[in-house]
Design a protein around this motif. Sequence first.
Motif, PDB file in Angstrom:
ATOM      1  N   PRO A  40       0.997  -0.975   0.066  1.00 19.21           N
ATOM      2  CA  PRO A  40      -0.158   0.030  -0.184  1.00 19.21           C
ATOM      3  C   PRO A  40       0.775   1.223   0.133  1.00 19.21           C
ATOM      4  O   PRO A  40       0.604   2.297  -0.408  1.00 19.21           O
ATOM      5  CB  PRO A  40      -0.753   0.043   1.333  1.00 19.21           C
ATOM      6  CG  PRO A  40      -0.317  -1.096   2.028  1.00 19.21           C
ATOM      7  CD  PRO A  40       0.629  -2.073   1.318  1.00 19.21           C
ATOM      8  N   LYS A  41       1.975   1.275   0.658  1.00 21.04           N
ATOM      9  CA  LYS A  41       2.993   2.360   0.820  1.00 21.04           C
ATOM     10  C   LYS A  41       3.318   2.631  -0.734  1.00 21.04           C
ATOM     11  O   LYS A  41       3.335   3.971  -1.053  1.00 21.04           O
ATOM     12  CB  LYS A  41       4.135   2.172   1.524  1.00 21.04           C
ATOM     13  CG  LYS A  41       5.037   3.444   1.743  1.00 21.04           C
ATOM     14  CD  LYS A  41       6.176   3.093   2.517  1.00 21.04           C
ATOM     15  CE  LYS A  41       6.218   2.592   4.059  1.00 21.04           C
ATOM     16  NZ  LYS A  41       7.130   2.475   4.789  1.00 21.04           N
ATOM     17  N   LEU A  42       3.850   1.550  -1.201  1.00 23.37           N
ATOM     18  CA  LEU A  42       4.278   2.188  -2.767  1.00 23.37           C
ATOM     19  C   LEU A  42       3.168   2.594  -3.753  1.00 23.37           C
ATOM     20  O   LEU A  42       3.256   3.113  -4.711  1.00 23.37           O
ATOM     21  CB  LEU A  42       5.252   0.887  -3.046  1.00 23.37           C
ATOM     22  CG  LEU A  42       6.549   0.865  -2.428  1.00 23.37           C
ATOM     23  CD1 LEU A  42       7.188  -0.464  -2.718  1.00 23.37           C
ATOM     24  CD2 LEU A  42       7.307   1.916  -2.461  1.00 23.37           C
ATOM     25  N   THR A  43       1.919   1.902  -3.671  1.00 31.45           N
ATOM     26  CA  THR A  43       0.861   2.056  -4.419  1.00 31.45           C
ATOM     27  C   THR A  43       0.417   3.519  -4.205  1.00 31.45           C
ATOM     28  O   THR A  43       0.195   4.256  -5.085  1.00 31.45           O
ATOM     29  CB  THR A  43      -0.363   1.134  -3.950  1.00 31.45           C
ATOM     30  OG1 THR A  43       0.105  -0.152  -4.509  1.00 31.45           O
ATOM     31  CG2 THR A  43      -1.289   1.304  -4.966  1.00 31.45           C
ATOM     32  N   LEU A  44       0.482   3.906  -2.966  1.00 30.55           N
ATOM     33  CA  LEU A  44       0.068   5.441  -2.751  1.00 30.55           C
ATOM     34  C   LEU A  44       1.142   6.337  -3.183  1.00 30.55           C
ATOM     35  O   LEU A  44       0.857   7.326  -3.714  1.00 30.55           O
ATOM     36  CB  LEU A  44      -0.309   5.635  -1.219  1.00 30.55           C
ATOM     37  CG  LEU A  44      -1.520   4.879  -0.574  1.00 30.55           C
ATOM     38  CD1 LEU A  44      -1.264   4.701   0.768  1.00 30.55           C
ATOM     39  CD2 LEU A  44      -2.534   5.611  -1.073  1.00 30.55           C
ATOM     40  N   TYR A  45       2.425   6.134  -3.171  1.00 27.88           N
ATOM     41  CA  TYR A  45       3.533   6.715  -3.695  1.00 27.88           C
ATOM     42  C   TYR A  45       3.619   6.834  -5.135  1.00 27.88           C
ATOM     43  O   TYR A  45       3.443   7.969  -5.649  1.00 27.88           O
ATOM     44  CB  TYR A  45       4.885   6.172  -3.314  1.00 27.88           C
ATOM     45  CG  TYR A  45       6.085   7.022  -3.504  1.00 27.88           C
ATOM     46  CD1 TYR A  45       6.061   8.359  -3.449  1.00 27.88           C
ATOM     47  CD2 TYR A  45       7.123   6.436  -4.088  1.00 27.88           C
ATOM     48  CE1 TYR A  45       7.101   9.070  -3.535  1.00 27.88           C
ATOM     49  CE2 TYR A  45       8.370   7.115  -4.466  1.00 27.88           C
ATOM     50  CZ  TYR A  45       8.232   8.420  -4.297  1.00 27.88           C
ATOM     51  OH  TYR A  45       9.355   9.098  -4.443  1.00 27.88           O
ATOM     52  N   ALA A  46       3.108   5.885  -5.619  1.00 32.12           N
ATOM     53  CA  ALA A  46       2.932   5.696  -7.419  1.00 32.12           C
ATOM     54  C   ALA A  46       1.667   6.666  -7.609  1.00 32.12           C
ATOM     55  O   ALA A  46       1.775   7.405  -8.711  1.00 32.12           O
ATOM     56  CB  ALA A  46       2.670   4.220  -7.569  1.00 32.12           C
ATOM     57  N   ALA A  47       0.607   6.555  -6.821  1.00 24.55           N
ATOM     58  CA  ALA A  47      -0.582   7.317  -7.147  1.00 24.55           C
ATOM     59  C   ALA A  47      -0.419   8.991  -7.056  1.00 24.55           C
ATOM     60  O   ALA A  47      -0.929   9.617  -7.735  1.00 24.55           O
ATOM     61  CB  ALA A  47      -1.948   6.839  -6.271  1.00 24.55           C
ATOM     62  N   TRP A  48       0.682   9.135  -6.059  1.00 31.51           N
ATOM     63  CA  TRP A  48       1.105  10.613  -5.850  1.00 31.51           C
ATOM     64  C   TRP A  48       1.430  11.018  -6.933  1.00 31.51           C
ATOM     65  O   TRP A  48       1.405  12.207  -7.717  1.00 31.51           O
ATOM     66  CB  TRP A  48       1.863  10.881  -4.701  1.00 31.51           C
ATOM     67  CG  TRP A  48       2.067  12.339  -4.374  1.00 31.51           C
ATOM     68  CD1 TRP A  48       1.347  13.172  -3.546  1.00 31.51           C
ATOM     69  CD2 TRP A  48       3.402  12.951  -4.563  1.00 31.51           C
ATOM     70  NE1 TRP A  48       2.032  14.418  -3.629  1.00 31.51           N
ATOM     71  CE2 TRP A  48       3.322  14.171  -4.255  1.00 31.51           C
ATOM     72  CE3 TRP A  48       4.438  12.657  -5.436  1.00 31.51           C
ATOM     73  CZ2 TRP A  48       4.373  15.088  -4.577  1.00 31.51           C
ATOM     74  CZ3 TRP A  48       5.351  13.378  -5.761  1.00 31.51           C
ATOM     75  CH2 TRP A  48       5.236  14.843  -5.168  1.00 31.51           C
ATOM     76  N   HIS A  49       2.670  10.337  -7.820  1.00 29.63           N
ATOM     77  CA  HIS A  49       3.418  10.617  -8.894  1.00 29.63           C
ATOM     78  C   HIS A  49       2.380  10.606 -10.145  1.00 29.63           C
ATOM     79  O   HIS A  49       2.557  11.366 -10.982  1.00 29.63           O
ATOM     80  CB  HIS A  49       4.320   9.663  -9.192  1.00 29.63           C
ATOM     81  CG  HIS A  49       5.521  10.098  -8.312  1.00 29.63           C
ATOM     82  ND1 HIS A  49       6.362  11.149  -8.477  1.00 29.63           N
ATOM     83  CD2 HIS A  49       6.076   8.965  -7.320  1.00 29.63           C
ATOM     84  CE1 HIS A  49       7.351  10.979  -7.640  1.00 29.63           C
ATOM     85  NE2 HIS A  49       7.256   9.789  -7.082  1.00 29.63           N
ATOM     86  N   MET A  50       1.523   9.769 -10.250  1.00 29.48           N
ATOM     87  CA  MET A  50       0.199  10.042 -11.055  1.00 29.48           C
ATOM     88  C   MET A  50      -0.470  11.137 -11.294  1.00 29.48           C
ATOM     89  O   MET A  50      -0.594  11.846 -12.140  1.00 29.48           O
ATOM     90  CB  MET A  50      -0.724   8.741 -11.204  1.00 29.48           C
ATOM     91  CG  MET A  50       0.086   7.488 -11.551  1.00 29.48           C
ATOM     92  SD  MET A  50      -0.958   5.958 -11.326  1.00 29.48           S
ATOM     93  CE  MET A  50      -2.719   6.324 -11.657  1.00 29.48           C
ATOM     94  N   ALA A  51      -0.830  11.517  -9.920  1.00 32.60           N
ATOM     95  CA  ALA A  51      -1.525  12.995  -9.648  1.00 32.60           C
ATOM     96  C   ALA A  51      -0.473  13.864 -10.274  1.00 32.60           C
ATOM     97  O   ALA A  51      -0.884  14.962 -10.859  1.00 32.60           O
ATOM     98  CB  ALA A  51      -1.823  12.911  -8.291  1.00 32.60           C
ATOM     99  N   SER A  52       0.751  13.817  -9.905  1.00 33.64           N
ATOM    100  CA  SER A  52       1.739  14.997 -10.285  1.00 33.64           C
ATOM    101  C   SER A  52       1.696  15.178 -12.027  1.00 33.64           C
ATOM    102  O   SER A  52       1.613  16.093 -12.269  1.00 33.64           O
ATOM    103  CB  SER A  52       3.188  14.705  -9.834  1.00 33.64           C
ATOM    104  OG  SER A  52       3.239  14.599  -8.641  1.00 33.64           O
ATOM    105  N   ALA A  53       1.911  13.821 -12.662  1.00 32.66           N
ATOM    106  CA  ALA A  53       1.865  14.027 -13.984  1.00 32.66           C
ATOM    107  C   ALA A  53       0.507  14.616 -14.654  1.00 32.66           C
ATOM    108  O   ALA A  53       0.705  15.273 -15.423  1.00 32.66           O
ATOM    109  CB  ALA A  53       2.161  12.396 -14.354  1.00 32.66           C
TER     110      ALA A  53
END
Length: 135
Positions: A40-53
């Motif tokens: 879940p930590k890395l999934t949320l981190y990836a989602a944050w980067h998706m939001a950034s993009a």
Amino acid sequence: MNRILLAAALLAALTAFIHLFAGGADVVAPLLASSLPPMPKLTLYAAWHMASATLILSSAALFIGSLPQHAIRSAYLVLFVSLLWIVFGAVFLIVGLTQPDSGGWLHLPQWTLLLPVGALGLWGGCPACRQRPAA
């Protein structure tokens, strides 16, 4: 140049900047330092980067839509991006209002930037609004 779409693009770029720097410090750093399991930590981190993009690319799309030579061809893209920003803003507003421990609608203030970008995009990108009355 469509000044309303330009304003939406500039506000979107500001929002992306705030997301990248304030979000990195206030959200990502605590997330990565948390004791959450890796999945879940890395999934949320990836989602944050998706939001950034999404924030960065959509601000570019709104800017391109503000240019006269791209106004017609980008109308549906501007509509799509504007609706995304409105939905994103609504998500933050609804979560803030419906979660008992969220602190209310001001505890998640992201909607205060997301909704205006979407509204400006809809207003500035509205095809009927761009047509000039016949002489």
